[in-house]
Design a protein around this motif. Structure first.
Motif, PDB file in Angstrom:
ATOM      1  N   UNK A  58      -2.630  -9.267  10.866  1.00 59.02           N
ATOM      2  CA  UNK A  58      -1.248  -9.614  10.522  1.00 59.02           C
ATOM      3  C   UNK A  58      -1.185 -10.241   9.145  1.00 59.02           C
ATOM      4  N   UNK A  59      -2.284 -10.839   8.695  1.00 62.22           N
ATOM      5  CA  UNK A  59      -2.300 -11.376   7.335  1.00 62.22           C
ATOM      6  C   UNK A  59      -2.283 -10.246   6.326  1.00 62.22           C
ATOM      7  N   UNK A  60      -2.881  -9.098   6.712  1.00 63.59           N
ATOM      8  CA  UNK A  60      -2.959  -7.996   5.765  1.00 63.59           C
ATOM      9  C   UNK A  60      -1.708  -7.141   5.779  1.00 63.59           C
ATOM     10  N   UNK A  61      -0.885  -7.337   6.774  1.00 62.75           N
ATOM     11  CA  UNK A  61       0.247  -6.427   6.959  1.00 62.75           C
ATOM     12  C   UNK A  61       1.086  -6.195   5.715  1.00 62.75           C
ATOM     13  N   UNK A  62       1.461  -7.271   4.980  1.00 61.01           N
ATOM     14  CA  UNK A  62       2.312  -7.051   3.800  1.00 61.01           C
ATOM     15  C   UNK A  62       1.698  -6.019   2.859  1.00 61.01           C
ATOM     16  N   UNK A  63       0.375  -6.013   2.709  1.00 58.70           N
ATOM     17  CA  UNK A  63      -0.256  -5.065   1.798  1.00 58.70           C
ATOM     18  C   UNK A  63      -0.125  -3.637   2.303  1.00 58.70           C
ATOM     19  N   UNK A  64      -0.375  -3.471   3.597  1.00 59.62           N
ATOM     20  CA  UNK A  64      -0.304  -2.125   4.170  1.00 59.62           C
ATOM     21  C   UNK A  64       1.102  -1.565   4.036  1.00 59.62           C
ATOM     22  N   UNK A  65       2.085  -2.432   4.301  1.00 64.56           N
ATOM     23  CA  UNK A  65       3.471  -1.956   4.263  1.00 64.56           C
ATOM     24  C   UNK A  65       3.782  -1.388   2.885  1.00 64.56           C
ATOM     25  N   UNK A  66       3.244  -2.048   1.877  1.00 61.48           N
ATOM     26  CA  UNK A  66       3.501  -1.574   0.520  1.00 61.48           C
ATOM     27  C   UNK A  66       2.968  -0.161   0.335  1.00 61.48           C
ATOM     28  N   UNK A  67       1.765   0.083   0.859  1.00 64.03           N
ATOM     29  CA  UNK A  67       1.186   1.418   0.717  1.00 64.03           C
ATOM     30  C   UNK A  67       2.036   2.490   1.361  1.00 64.03           C
ATOM     31  N   UNK A  68       2.647   2.133   2.463  1.00 63.75           N
ATOM     32  CA  UNK A  68       3.415   3.134   3.175  1.00 63.75           C
ATOM     33  C   UNK A  68       4.752   3.431   2.513  1.00 63.75           C
ATOM     34  N   UNK A  69       5.120   2.584   1.577  1.00 64.40           N
ATOM     35  CA  UNK A  69       6.426   2.805   0.973  1.00 64.40           C
ATOM     36  C   UNK A  69       6.376   3.763  -0.197  1.00 64.40           C
ATOM     37  N   UNK A  70       5.357   4.572  -0.251  1.00 60.78           N
ATOM     38  CA  UNK A  70       5.280   5.577  -1.321  1.00 60.78           C
ATOM     39  C   UNK A  70       6.506   6.461  -1.245  1.00 60.78           C
ATOM     40  N   UNK A  71       6.998   6.915  -2.361  1.00 60.19           N
ATOM     41  CA  UNK A  71       8.243   7.688  -2.377  1.00 60.19           C
ATOM     42  C   UNK A  71       8.176   8.893  -1.440  1.00 60.19           C
ATOM     43  N   UNK A  72       9.294   9.200  -0.842  1.00 58.74           N
ATOM     44  CA  UNK A  72       9.368  10.278   0.133  1.00 58.74           C
ATOM     45  C   UNK A  72       8.894  11.584  -0.474  1.00 58.74           C
ATOM     46  N   UNK A  73       8.271  12.393   0.343  1.00 55.43           N
ATOM     47  CA  UNK A  73       7.825  13.691  -0.142  1.00 55.43           C
ATOM     48  C   UNK A  73       6.442  13.622  -0.760  1.00 55.43           C
ATOM     49  N   UNK A  74       5.957  12.395  -1.005  1.00 56.90           N
ATOM     50  CA  UNK A  74       4.623  12.361  -1.592  1.00 56.90           C
ATOM     51  C   UNK A  74       3.573  11.849  -0.636  1.00 56.90           C
ATOM     52  N   UNK A  75       4.024  11.346   0.472  1.00 56.25           N
ATOM     53  CA  UNK A  75       3.028  10.769   1.391  1.00 56.25           C
ATOM     54  C   UNK A  75       2.470  11.870   2.267  1.00 56.25           C
ATOM     55  N   UNK A  76       1.152  11.896   2.373  1.00 53.54           N
ATOM     56  CA  UNK A  76       0.531  12.870   3.262  1.00 53.54           C
ATOM     57  C   UNK A  76       0.342  12.216   4.626  1.00 53.54           C
ATOM     58  N   UNK A  77       0.587  12.978   5.668  1.00 48.30           N
ATOM     59  CA  UNK A  77       0.463  12.403   6.996  1.00 48.30           C
ATOM     60  C   UNK A  77      -1.013  12.197   7.355  1.00 48.30           C
ATOM     61  N   UNK A  78      -1.268  11.121   8.081  1.00 47.04           N
ATOM     62  CA  UNK A  78      -2.649  10.760   8.407  1.00 47.04           C
ATOM     63  C   UNK A  78      -2.949  11.071   9.864  1.00 47.04           C
ATOM     64  N   UNK A  79      -4.087  11.695  10.076  1.00 48.95           N
ATOM     65  CA  UNK A  79      -4.501  12.041  11.434  1.00 48.95           C
ATOM     66  C   UNK A  79      -5.857  11.396  11.715  1.00 48.95           C
TER      67      UNK A  79
END
Lengths: 214, 854
Positions: free
Chosen positions: B710-731
């Motif tokens: 939970x301490x790291x969460x703010x960092x992860x959230x930032x990564x996920x906010x990459x502009x739409x259409x550019x994020x590749x889905x993770x499996x």
């Protein structure tokens, strides 16, 4: 040996009699007396009347076919469950909530006879009320032990015990029943407290098991 | 599919090698059950791997091989069909990458033929009379017990061949088995038992020390008896029986005949077993213990009743005093007046009541004392059903070491001290593997050959000793041998050779530290890897096994004199000392061992900083976290003047968990969480407090990971906010077979997904909670946590349940499919689906394209 014995032990003997029998001086008690003994043996060898035919009995039973159900109340509705499924009706306790699992219908763990069981908010699953209404003096915990599955429990507002409902008295499910309830009710009947919704046992077990994911 | 074939070949090569070794081990009775278990596991992995190729014939062949393991019959592994099948797979594994598939085509017909032969090779079960089928399990159990007993006596006899009195118990046992075999109509066993009896009678009649050949024959006979009892009279076993009996007949013909009568000598009269052993279902014992526990809880509840009664007595006493007061205030009227009479009656009444209540209270106090005492004893006795004598564990060891020593041309004698020690049966079970390994090591590597021993002025016979004792509340076991000891210098040199340590660092290590290095994985000072031991995977597994029991192991050695392994484990797995706390109105507990400190602090001492709160303590700042928040338990935040904190350490950092209040320290008899709940983050086990309240035990490692997450969460959230259409889905792809993982990975990469892999369920469970994924693809059969449990855990966890889960398994029976769907998997595919479009179609249905707006 088919005559009715005179039952002297009742008249002049000790079994409600006046103790005037002369043999009592010798035998002290009727049971030591030969007359008594012979009468008893005679009872065992007397002729008996033929028994009534059994087939008639079975027919009556079939007409009277019934189910034995446990009747309990959730909110203001009375429901019934096949008694074979019920392992125990115990004192209601507030379940111990499990971390990260608080949003579902799964309420938590309850202890029954030294073992911990899963408790599900059936009242909410069937949309009959909220779990916080499940308190009070008459609230009970119903523990189910289905034939081929693990035990599972739920709390009820009141449990009045077993009742026998005749099959002929069970009517069709009215259309106006809530959808969740309709899914697991197989009929309704009238009983001492009003309308009783008879539950389909296997549908109920399924609903309870699914609640872990809801 | 580049590189996939060679990966597959590597995997198959490894599996085939292990399966071939299982075949070798299957030939020796001592190792046959371990061999079967390993065959089963590897066979299953082979099936999984081969399924990647999508060639039905070869999948069927692998299946056929795997099935042999489930029949529990080691003979089935020893056929030529098996050897040839394994050779075919080996050929595939060793071919050049580009030629491998062609090879499969070439040998397809052969594979087909072998499939048929494998099916035929499965032993036919002995035809059983319906009447005797019910008796078979009982017979098997009796045979097992009698054979174990006979084996023990025979080994003793071997050590002391002049002790003819040892023959009698073996004869008794043989006679019992003969009778039992007759009842279940197992003729082969009857013949064997009869031959055994004959042999022993003859030996007894001779009057001299029993010969080695006789002992050999008897031991072989007992082994065969045991196998026939377990598996029935299979053709292979019957062959062995004929061979054994005819060899003995030949020998007997050369000896003078001994007159033998069928009638029982009086000494055969069955002696009463001093303390017979029962067989009982574990579930029944569990229920008994639970009920006994709740009996203790019930007895505890008598206490408030006793207190109430004391109050009643006081109240009655007060009433009496009030009435006396009134009497005197009214001038003590005599009993002749109306008032006086009434008062006298009143006083008499109260006095009588007082006496009676006193009597009842005393009775009740005594009753509740007795009840409490009784229930405590019941609980203690019930808990003792979990205990077994240490003897039960070591019973098979003398035989195992004897056989092993013979194989190596050495001589060994095993002594055990502390056989009668009572140990929790779980602990005993889990000690078997580590102890077996240490003992075999001692004989293989520790003890020298007889000639060397003689030259060193030692007895020819090596001594191995197991010493078990209770020490400081723990079970202490020493396994020692009087062999050659370990050369510390070799260890030092090896460490440097293997690159684990520089020469300078190695020189600085103490002897003790170097001994400890022997437990490191992959380390082995044995010159060659033998079938017996010394594969370099030994001591680290031993240590892991011991540590999983919550114990420790260390080694001490003296060159030329021998080595000793010192093991310490807690006596019982199931009891944990823990601090119970109230949090969000619930009762949870911290294992005491993991608590750094317990602190009750004034609110005024808390220091806020950067949105977090700290408590300065002993020169350090301890970060504070409300436990209710970490556990997602909704609670009402109440501003308290004092805070109760539990301080926990993890990797050098301290965290203080704020709880509602401390409740006390208890010894909790823990039990696992119901499997229907799957794995729950932060939770280890559940238990009951002495008053019957359920308490949830926290898993401290998980808890600290959650905090870190939970301490790291703010960092992860930032990564996920990459502009739409550019994020590749993770499996995330989970499978313990490397070829299957690679196949899936390549398929998904080909469609543009970002792919991560995990090697088993536990690994995957940790990953999905640490990082966000859009899809999970998982196998079912995996070590540590299987796919069903993983799916169930994910689908019940609020934050993860939206993620689609696809199960891919080679199990395609309807019940397997149903299990997967019951766990709420979104799709259940079989490995055959890789070869159609089904796999990728399912993926597309669940998550769409790899990139938004692609």
């Amino acid at each position: 040996m088919s005559h009715e014995p005179k039952q002297c032990w009742r008249g002049i003997g000790v079994y409600g009699g006046d103790h005037s029998c002369p043999r009592l001086l010798q035998e002290i008690h009727c049971r030591n007396c030969d007359v008594f003994r012979h009468a008893a043996r005679g009872l065992l060898s007397r002729k008996i009347e033929p028994l009534p035919p059994l087939s008639g009995l079975l027919e009556t039973q079939a007409k009277e076919a019934s189910i034995s159900v446990l009747c309990f109340r959730l909110g203001s509705d009375w429901l019934a469950l096949g008694c074979e499924q019920v392992a125990e009706v115990a004192e209601a306790r507030v379940p111990r909530r499990i971390a990260h699992r608080c949003q579902s219908r799964f309420e938590g763990l309850v202890p029954v006879r030294g073992e911990l069981h899963l408790c599900v908010a059936l009242i909410e699953l069937l949309q009959l009320g909220a779990r916080k209404e499940l308190g009070g003096e008459r609230a009970r915990l119903v523990l189910l032990q289905p034939a081929n599955a693990a035990p599972i429990a739920f709390r009820a507002n009141e449990v009045i015990g077993l009742r026998r409902i005749r099959n002929v008295d069970i009517e069709e499910v009215p259309a106006a029943l809530a959808p969740e309830l309709a899914r697991c009710v197989k009929g309704v009947a009238a009983f001492e407290r009003g309308r009783l919704a008879i539950l389909d046992d296997s549908a109920l077990i399924d609903i309870l098991a699914e609640a872990l994911f809801a | 599919m580049s590189g996939l074939i060679s990966l597959l070949q590597d995997e198959v090569r490894m599996l085939v090698a292990e399966m071939q070794e299982s075949v070798r081990l299957a030939a020796t009775p001592a190792t046959s059950s371990a061999a079967l278990a390993r065959w089963s596991r590897r066979g299953q992995a082979l099936v999984g791997a081969i399924s990647v190729l999508g060639r039905e014939t070869w999948s069927r062949l692998a299946q056929g091989l795997h099935q042999l393991g489930t029949a529990q019959n080691t003979d089935a592994l020893l056929t030529s069909a098996v050897a040839e099948s394994l050779q075919l797979f080996e050929g595939f594994a060793q071919a050049a990458e580009h030629a491998a598939e062609a090879l499969l085509e070439q040998h397809a017909a052969q594979a087909d033929a072998l499939c048929l032969r494998l099916v035929k090779a499965e032993a036919e079960p002995a035809s059983e009379d319906p009447d005797t089928t019910a008796l078979m399990p009982l017979f098997r159990q009796e045979a097992e017990d009698q054979c174990a007993s006979m084996g023990q006596f025979l080994l003793q006899l071997e050590q002391q061949p002049e002790r003819l009195d040892l023959i009698m118990p073996v004869m008794r046992a043989a006679h019992a088995i003969k009778g039992a075999s007759r009842v279940v109509r197992l003729d082969a066993a009857v013949q064997l038992a009869h031959a055994l009896e004959d042999q022993l009678v003859a030996a007894q009649a001779l009057g001299t020390a029993v010969s080695e050949e006789t002992i050999e024959f008897c031991l072989a006979n007992v082994d065969l008896l045991r196998e026939i009892a377990q598996h029935g009279a299979t053709p292979a076993l019957l062959k062995r029986q004929t061979a054994l009996l005819s060899s003995r007949l030949k020998a007997a013909a050369e000896q003078p005949a001994v007159a033998r009568t069928e009638s029982l000598p009086p000494a055969y009269a069955a002696t009463e077993e001093a303390d017979p052993v029962l067989r009982i279902k574990a579930s029944l014992v569990g229920r008994l213990i639970a009920l006994a526990g709740s009996g203790v809880v019930g007895a505890h509840r008598l206490r408030p009743f006793a207190q109430r009664q004391q109050r009643l007595r006081r109240d009655v006493g007060n009433l009496g005093r009030l009435i006396d007061d009134l009497y005197h205030r009214l001038g003590a009227p005599s009993a002749t007046t109306a008032l006086g009479a009434q008062l006298a009656e009143l006083r008499r009444g109260i006095s009588a009541t007082r006496h009676q209540t006193q009597g009842w209270i005393d009775d009740f106090a005594e009753y509740s004392r007795e009840a409490f005492d009784l229930h405590e004893r019941i609980y203690q006795a019930a808990s003792m059903t979990r205990l077994r004598p240490f003897r039960d564990l070591v019973i098979g060891y003398p035989r195992m070491l004897r056989d092993l020593a013979r194989q190596l041309g050495k001589r060994v004698r095993l002594t055990v001290v502390g056989e009668a020690l009572e140990v929790d049966r779980d602990v005993l079970e889990k000690l078997d593997a580590p102890l077996t390994h240490l003992l075999r090591n001692a004989v293989d590597h520790g003890l020298e050959l007889p000639e060397l021993r003689q030259a060193a002025n030692k007895s020819e016979e090596g001594r191995v000793r197991i010493w078990a004792t209770h020490r400081a509340g723990m079970l202490a076991i020493e396994v020692s041998d009087d062999g050659a000891g370990i050369r510390i210098e070799s260890v030092r040199r090896r460490l440097v050779e293997q690159g684990r340590m520089s020469a300078e660092a190695a020189a600085l290590q103490s002897d003790h530290a170097l001994c400890d290095q022997l437990f490191a994985p992959g380390f082995s000072t044995a010159k060659e890897v033998t079938e017996i031991s010394g594969r370099g995977v030994g001591l680290d597994v031993v240590r892991e096994g011991v540590e999983r029991l919550g114990g420790s192991i260390r080694l001490s050695t003296e060159l030329g004199k021998g080595s000793t392994f010192h093991i310490q484990v807690p006596i019982s797995r199931a009891v944990t000392r823990a601090l119970a706390v109230q949090v969000a109105g619930e009762i949870y507990a911290f294992p005491s061992l993991r608590i750094e400190r317990v602190v009750r602090s004034e609110r005024s001492l808390i220091v806020p900083s950067e949105g977090l709160q700290y408590l300065p303590l002993a020169g350090r700042n301890i970060g504070l976290i409300p436990l209710a928040e970490t556990l997602d338990l909704p609670s009402v935040r109440v501003q308290q003047e004092r805070l109760d904190l539990v301080v926990v350490a993890h990797q050098g950092r301290l965290t203080g968990f704020v709880v509602d209040q401390f409740l006390g320290e208890y010894d909790l008899a823990t039990r696992p969480l119901d499997p229907r709940l799957g794995r729950v983050t932060d939770i280890g086990a559940v238990a009951l407090l002495p008053d019957g309240e359920p308490v949830v035990l926290l898993d401290i490692d998980e808890l600290m990971r959650s905090v870190a997450r939970s301490a790291r969460k703010p960092l992860l959230a930032r990564n996920l906010e990459a502009p739409r259409g550019q994020r590749r889905k993770r499996v995330l792809v989970v499978d313990d077979s490397i070829s299957v993982r690679e196949l899936e990975r390549q398929l998904l990469l080909g469609r543009g997904f970002e792919v991560e892999v995990a090697v088993d369920g536990m690994d995957a469970w940790t990953r999905v909670r640490e990082e966000p994924f859009d899809l999970l693809i998982t196998d079912v059969d995996m070590p540590r946590m299987d796919g069903i449990e993983l799916t169930r855990s994910i689908k019940q966890e609020p934050r993860l349940r939206a993620m689609p889960v696809v199960i891919v398994s080679y199990r395609d029976r309807p019940e397997d499919r149903r299990r997967g769907l019951e766990a709420r998997a979104d799709r259940y595919l079989t490995k055959a689906d890789f070869h159609g479009e089904n796999f990728l179609k399912a993926v597309h249905e669940l998550v769409g394209d790899a990139q938004e707006g692609a």
